[in-house]
Scaffold this active site. Sequence first.
Site, short mmCIF file in Angstrom:
data_model
loop_
_atom_site.label_atom_id
_atom_site.label_comp_id
_atom_site.label_asym_id
_atom_site.label_seq_id
_atom_site.Cartn_x
_atom_site.Cartn_y
_atom_site.Cartn_z
N HIS A 24 0.82 -1.20 0.00
CA HIS A 24 0.00 0.00 0.00
C HIS A 24 0.86 1.26 0.00
O HIS A 24 1.56 1.54 0.97
CB HIS A 24 -0.88 -0.03 1.25
CG HIS A 24 -1.83 1.10 1.36
ND1 HIS A 24 -1.72 2.08 2.32
CD2 HIS A 24 -2.93 1.41 0.64
CE1 HIS A 24 -2.71 2.94 2.20
NE2 HIS A 24 -3.47 2.56 1.18
N HIS A 66 -0.93 10.27 -3.23
CA HIS A 66 -2.25 9.90 -2.73
C HIS A 66 -3.22 11.06 -2.75
O HIS A 66 -4.40 10.90 -3.11
CB HIS A 66 -2.12 9.38 -1.30
CG HIS A 66 -3.44 9.08 -0.64
ND1 HIS A 66 -4.17 10.03 0.05
CD2 HIS A 66 -4.18 7.94 -0.59
CE1 HIS A 66 -5.28 9.47 0.49
NE2 HIS A 66 -5.31 8.21 0.12
O1 G3P Z 1 -6.71 1.68 -2.68
C1 G3P Z 1 -6.96 0.96 -1.54
C2 G3P Z 1 -6.72 1.88 -0.42
O2 G3P Z 1 -5.47 2.43 -0.69
C3 G3P Z 1 -7.76 2.94 -0.38
O3 G3P Z 1 -7.41 3.90 0.51
O4 G3P Z 1 -7.05 6.27 0.78
O5 G3P Z 1 -5.15 4.71 1.02
O6 G3P Z 1 -6.10 5.19 -1.20
P1 G3P Z 1 -6.38 5.07 0.24
CA CA Z 2 -5.09 3.71 -2.75
#
Ligand code: G3P
Ligand code: CA
Length: 297
Positions: A24, A66
Amino acid sequence: MLLCGAVMSGIAAQPPAKKQLVAHRGASAYAPEHTLEAYTLAIEQGADFVEQDLAVTKDGMLVCIHDLTLDRTTNVEDVFPTRFVEDKTAASPTRSWLVGDFTLAEIKQLDAGAWFNPKFAGARIPTFQEAIDAVGSRAGLYPELKDPAFYRERGVSPEKLLAGILEKNGLLKQAGSPRVIIQSFDETTVKLLATALPGVPRVWLVDPAAAGRIDSEEKVKQLATWATGLGPNKMIVAARPEIVTWAHAAGLTVTPWTFRSSNTGTFPSVRDEMAKYLYEYGVDAVFTDNPDQFPRK
Ligand code: G3P
Ligand code: CA
């Protein structure tokens, strides 16, 4: 032509043969999110896929970040102190430095590492192309189009940009295990990509506010007409684990988010938490900030 055509054909979504680790924002517990340093570390820690959140610069380049804004993860306030937009409607006016108001050349002047730890000073925001090149064949890519409605309102199609760069890199033909899985919270985006790139798996992300969209088997089955997988907030799965059975029956994969050592709730460790989801709830993959803690069997 990309993004044309009326057929919203699906691809046969088979759950992956083995549980998959999606890093992530890279190995973002250990290196600044969405830097090549974080992506490289994720691969070293065994990631099957490396996630890229994507924004669009003023000159139409996809970059890995992000947020809609540059403020949280760069020193933009120091480098471009006057280039903010101000929201005067808020109780206390807030200033934001929008990615879409800066060219790539300007964004490349920003430090994207020091906010996380001074030892990463000098890290840069990568373009999506740089991310593709850095990951190479060592792992898959898991791009998410962030805030696509915002860019569409500005006359930009992030979906076309994504489709174009994947095509240019020969990433549309995916024999065997996919090298690219696309994701978005935006239903319109997933549907556009279903038409434009029917051969590329596409995950619809489900935040808690949208949990009602997957609260019955019939609703989940309907989503399989345009998505190949679900990416629910992990709390949605914990509250209703039968979603996994419903999704698999409909041919959809399930990849919840986000598993991080800094937030494990009642679990003793992030490894234990991921194990519960993967091997008891039966999800196919997880997004985690801690790739080194992924519990392989
Ligand atoms: O894309 C899955 C997860 O990353 C969604 O949350 O806000 O970290 O992009 P975010
Ligand atoms: Ca994401």
